[in-house]
Write a protein that holds these residues in place. Structure first.
Motif, PDB file in Angstrom:
ATOM      1  N   GLY A 294      47.908  98.394  -8.267  1.00 48.65           N
ATOM      2  CA  GLY A 294      46.759  99.172  -8.726  1.00 48.65           C
ATOM      3  C   GLY A 294      45.529  98.904  -7.879  1.00 48.65           C
ATOM      4  O   GLY A 294      44.764  99.820  -7.550  1.00 48.65           O
ATOM      5  N   ALA A 295      45.345  97.646  -7.498  1.00 47.26           N
ATOM      6  CA  ALA A 295      44.208  97.290  -6.645  1.00 47.26           C
ATOM      7  C   ALA A 295      44.339  97.934  -5.267  1.00 47.26           C
ATOM      8  O   ALA A 295      43.346  98.412  -4.696  1.00 47.26           O
ATOM      9  CB  ALA A 295      44.116  95.772  -6.513  1.00 47.26           C
ATOM     10  N   LYS A 296      45.566  97.966  -4.722  1.00 47.10           N
ATOM     11  CA  LYS A 296      45.793  98.607  -3.419  1.00 47.10           C
ATOM     12  C   LYS A 296      45.506 100.108  -3.497  1.00 47.10           C
ATOM     13  O   LYS A 296      44.845 100.680  -2.610  1.00 47.10           O
ATOM     14  CB  LYS A 296      47.236  98.379  -2.967  1.00 47.10           C
ATOM     15  N   ILE A 297      46.009 100.751  -4.550  1.00 43.87           N
ATOM     16  CA  ILE A 297      45.798 102.191  -4.711  1.00 43.87           C
ATOM     17  C   ILE A 297      44.305 102.489  -4.860  1.00 43.87           C
ATOM     18  O   ILE A 297      43.781 103.429  -4.253  1.00 43.87           O
ATOM     19  CB  ILE A 297      46.577 102.712  -5.936  1.00 43.87           C
ATOM     20  N   SER A 298      43.625 101.676  -5.662  1.00 44.22           N
ATOM     21  CA  SER A 298      42.181 101.871  -5.855  1.00 44.22           C
ATOM     22  C   SER A 298      41.440 101.705  -4.542  1.00 44.22           C
ATOM     23  O   SER A 298      40.537 102.491  -4.221  1.00 44.22           O
ATOM     24  CB  SER A 298      41.654 100.866  -6.889  1.00 44.22           C
ATOM     25  N   GLY A 299      41.820 100.684  -3.774  1.00 52.43           N
ATOM     26  CA  GLY A 299      41.145 100.438  -2.505  1.00 52.43           C
ATOM     27  C   GLY A 299      41.279 101.610  -1.549  1.00 52.43           C
ATOM     28  O   GLY A 299      40.297 102.040  -0.930  1.00 52.43           O
ATOM     29  N   LEU A 302      39.352 104.807  -2.873  1.00 52.26           N
ATOM     30  CA  LEU A 302      37.896 104.723  -2.887  1.00 52.26           C
ATOM     31  C   LEU A 302      37.276 104.608  -1.497  1.00 52.26           C
ATOM     32  O   LEU A 302      36.057 104.515  -1.382  1.00 52.26           O
ATOM     33  CB  LEU A 302      37.460 103.528  -3.745  1.00 52.26           C
ATOM     34  N   VAL A 303      38.099 104.615  -0.457  1.00 49.85           N
ATOM     35  CA  VAL A 303      37.565 104.551   0.911  1.00 49.85           C
ATOM     36  C   VAL A 303      36.521 105.635   1.175  1.00 49.85           C
ATOM     37  O   VAL A 303      35.447 105.349   1.731  1.00 49.85           O
ATOM     38  CB  VAL A 303      38.708 104.617   1.944  1.00 49.85           C
ATOM     39  N   PRO A 304      36.762 106.908   0.797  1.00 44.79           N
ATOM     40  CA  PRO A 304      35.731 107.925   1.046  1.00 44.79           C
ATOM     41  C   PRO A 304      34.409 107.629   0.346  1.00 44.79           C
ATOM     42  O   PRO A 304      33.337 107.897   0.892  1.00 44.79           O
ATOM     43  CB  PRO A 304      36.370 109.207   0.489  1.00 44.79           C
ATOM     44  N   LEU A 305      34.490 107.055  -0.849  1.00 47.35           N
ATOM     45  CA  LEU A 305      33.265 106.761  -1.602  1.00 47.35           C
ATOM     46  C   LEU A 305      32.437 105.700  -0.897  1.00 47.35           C
ATOM     47  O   LEU A 305      31.208 105.816  -0.795  1.00 47.35           O
ATOM     48  CB  LEU A 305      33.609 106.295  -3.022  1.00 47.35           C
ATOM     49  N   PHE A 306      33.087 104.670  -0.411  1.00 47.70           N
ATOM     50  CA  PHE A 306      32.344 103.606   0.252  1.00 47.70           C
ATOM     51  C   PHE A 306      31.820 104.048   1.612  1.00 47.70           C
ATOM     52  O   PHE A 306      30.824 103.521   2.097  1.00 47.70           O
ATOM     53  CB  PHE A 306      33.215 102.352   0.361  1.00 47.70           C
ATOM     54  N   CYS A 339      30.028 111.855  -4.145  1.00 50.56           N
ATOM     55  CA  CYS A 339      31.041 110.846  -4.479  1.00 50.56           C
ATOM     56  C   CYS A 339      31.803 111.243  -5.742  1.00 50.56           C
ATOM     57  O   CYS A 339      33.025 111.061  -5.829  1.00 50.56           O
ATOM     58  CB  CYS A 339      30.383 109.479  -4.682  1.00 50.56           C
ATOM     59  N   CYS A 340      31.084 111.800  -6.724  1.00 46.39           N
ATOM     60  CA  CYS A 340      31.709 112.210  -7.977  1.00 46.39           C
ATOM     61  C   CYS A 340      32.696 113.360  -7.747  1.00 46.39           C
ATOM     62  O   CYS A 340      33.795 113.376  -8.311  1.00 46.39           O
ATOM     63  CB  CYS A 340      30.633 112.629  -8.972  1.00 46.39           C
ATOM     64  N   ILE A 341      32.317 114.300  -6.903  1.00 44.24           N
ATOM     65  CA  ILE A 341      33.212 115.424  -6.585  1.00 44.24           C
ATOM     66  C   ILE A 341      34.463 114.914  -5.863  1.00 44.24           C
ATOM     67  O   ILE A 341      35.595 115.317  -6.177  1.00 44.24           O
ATOM     68  CB  ILE A 341      32.470 116.460  -5.720  1.00 44.24           C
ATOM     69  N   LEU A 342      34.273 114.020  -4.892  1.00 42.73           N
ATOM     70  CA  LEU A 342      35.415 113.455  -4.170  1.00 42.73           C
ATOM     71  C   LEU A 342      36.343 112.693  -5.115  1.00 42.73           C
ATOM     72  O   LEU A 342      37.570 112.861  -5.069  1.00 42.73           O
ATOM     73  CB  LEU A 342      34.917 112.516  -3.070  1.00 42.73           C
ATOM     74  N   ALA A 343      35.751 111.866  -5.972  1.00 45.68           N
ATOM     75  CA  ALA A 343      36.556 111.059  -6.894  1.00 45.68           C
ATOM     76  C   ALA A 343      37.311 111.936  -7.884  1.00 45.68           C
ATOM     77  O   ALA A 343      38.454 111.641  -8.241  1.00 45.68           O
ATOM     78  CB  ALA A 343      35.659 110.074  -7.637  1.00 45.68           C
ATOM     79  N   SER A 344      36.676 113.011  -8.332  1.00 44.62           N
ATOM     80  CA  SER A 344      37.354 113.921  -9.257  1.00 44.62           C
ATOM     81  C   SER A 344      38.575 114.554  -8.601  1.00 44.62           C
ATOM     82  O   SER A 344      39.636 114.701  -9.230  1.00 44.62           O
ATOM     83  CB  SER A 344      36.378 115.013  -9.722  1.00 44.62           C
TER      84      SER A 344
END
Length: 463
Positions: A294-299, A302-306, A339-344
């Motif tokens: 889960g941590a790998k998938i999250s990382g 979330l690359v675009p957000l960071f 960031c919100c649009i990308l994450a969605s």
């Protein structure tokens, strides 16, 4: 002078954010990919080698907190100085960032050298695993000053409107690491990933030490390329060798003062992760493995957000350096919305294909089915997290870094950890319920950041 965001339209601000963000996103994504490939090569050597390298990597993260201290403060200081066209001060801060990072790296290396053996033995008593961890670790410790300095060189480029140079450097150095890994690790190479070679390549057979050697060579190349560019007067900011040979007490004190909350924030977060993993491990090895995946998938997700977080912090630092507070606020809001649009979008993809994503990591259908709920819940937590990541640009760009620490303590230690304790230890709830603590934590994270954003201390902060 910085030419970031001269226009006040939302379209122009979003365009400037994208232009600064996408090279960072590409570089971070490739770095994540190379890290996974690096571990895959080591995994082909032996499971004990994977365990040893993993243990050392966890310890290394704990001892690189000092890098975060100077790194976080340098973003605000370089961005604001460059934004107000104070080239001389920007040059001094850039020089001191590199020099001070070397000092901090030496301190980290000495401390890690002293405690490495007892700390590794705290995690395992397997002598083979311990030896692999030491084979890999000693070389990484010795080259820690170059690693810290390499991060600083990339920060200097990014904060002076040049994100493409560090992207190119990271792509090239990462490729070097990718090529050297199998040659240094194995005696003979018959495959490259899924491709079977029609011939055999003879390698050096150095095992985990070879993996470390490939990594430090790529880090050294990355640093040298960036360093040469910075002293060659071909970039917006140039540094001088004499400027690197002494410490500027005032600048170094500011780097330390501004960055301490960020360093402590990283420490608090890493320590929390250790306790969380301990609680989750109560459900067995499958739960621990799912948490790690889960941590790998999250990382990766979330690359675009960071990437947008780094771009936004740079732009906001430039605006604050010129006292353009309205533009800084507008940039933060747009960064949060993007960031919100990308994450969605990412969340919808993960919700639609959870089994396909998990199949990259697991082959057991039961484990994959067990992980579906975790992946979906984590994906939902990305939405409040994404808005928070965008809004946090004001704290990184202004140098007002304490809210980052407050939000970490509030969301993890005051919300998620008590929830986990009640769920796991007191009520003995099923594992699927535990994953909901991530959503609660991110909602708390969001509320705390919005509060400090509206409080407005960052608007008057100058470094």
């Amino acid at each position: 002078m910085s030419d970031v965001v001269k226009s006040t339209t939302k379209r122009d601000i979003a365009s400037q954010l994208w232009n600064l963000a996408y090279p960072t996103m590409i570089a971070m994504a490739l770095q994540s990919f190379y890290d996974m490939v690096d571990m895959a090569w080591i995994g082909q050597y032996s499971q004990a080698a994977v365990s040893g390298v993993t243990i050392f990597s966890v310890l290394l993260q704990m001892f690189t907190i000092l890098n975060e201290v100077a790194g976080a403060s340098s973003v605000a200081m370089i961005s604001q100085s460059f934004g107000r066209n104070d080239i001389e001060r920007t040059k001094i801060i850039a020089e001191q960032t590199i020099t001070f990072k070397i000092v901090l790296a030496i301190i980290s290396a000495v401390l890690l050298s002293i405690f490495i053996k007892p700390l590794i033995r705290f995690y395992t008593s397997d002598e083979q695993v311990i030896q692999h961890a030491l084979d890999y670790g000693w070389l990484r410790i010795f080259f820690l000053p170059l690693a810290f300095s390499s991060y600083s060189v990339n920060t200097i480029f990014r904060c002076t409107d040049d994100t493409k140079t560090p992207m190119k450097i990271m792509i090239f150095s990462g490729f070097i690491n990718f090529v050297l890994d199998p040659i240094f690790i194995f005696d003979n190479i018959n495959k490259l990933g899924f491709i079977t070679l029609p011939f055999t390549i003879h390698g050096l057979g150095l095992g985990p030490f070879g993996a470390a050697l490939a990594t430090v060579i790529s880090i050294t190349i990355s640093f040298l390329i960036g360093f040469v560019l910075l002293i060659s007067h071909r970039k917006a900011i140039s540094i001088s060798i004499p400027g690197l040979l002494h410490l500027n007490k005032r600048v170094d004190f500011d780097l330390l003062r501004i960055g301490i909350p960020s360093g402590f924030n990283l420490f608090v977060r890493q320590f929390f992760m250790t306790l969380m993993m301990k609680l989750i491990s109560q459900y067995g090895d499958v739960a621990t493995a799912l948490s790690g995946v889960g941590a790998k998938i999250s990382g990766l997700a979330l690359v675009p957000l960071f990437g947008f977080n780094m771009a936004g912090a740079t732009i906001i630092g430039h605006h604050l350096g010129r006292n353009e507070t309205d533009e800084a606020k507008r940039t933060a809001v747009i960064a949060a919305c993007v960031c919100c649009i990308l994450a969605s979008s990412i969340t919808l993809i993960i919700l639609a294909f959870p089994k396909s994503i998990l199949s990259f990591f697991f082959t057991d259908p039961e484990v994959i089915n067990e992980g579906v709920s975790m992946v979906r819940i984590l994906a939902v937590s990305f939405v409040p997290l994404s808005f928070t990541v965008g809004l946090q640009t004001v704290f990184s760009g202004s140098g007002h870094t304490r809210p980052l620490l407050y939000s970490t303590i509030g969301s993890t230690w005051l919300v998620q950890l008590p929830c986990l304790f009640i769920m796991v230890v007191v009520l003995h709830l099923p594992l699927v319920v535990v994953w909901f603590s991530y959503i609660l934590a991110e909602l708390a994270h969001f509320i705390i950041c919005v509060y400090h954003y509206k409080k407005g201390v960052w608007l008057v902060k100058r470094v």
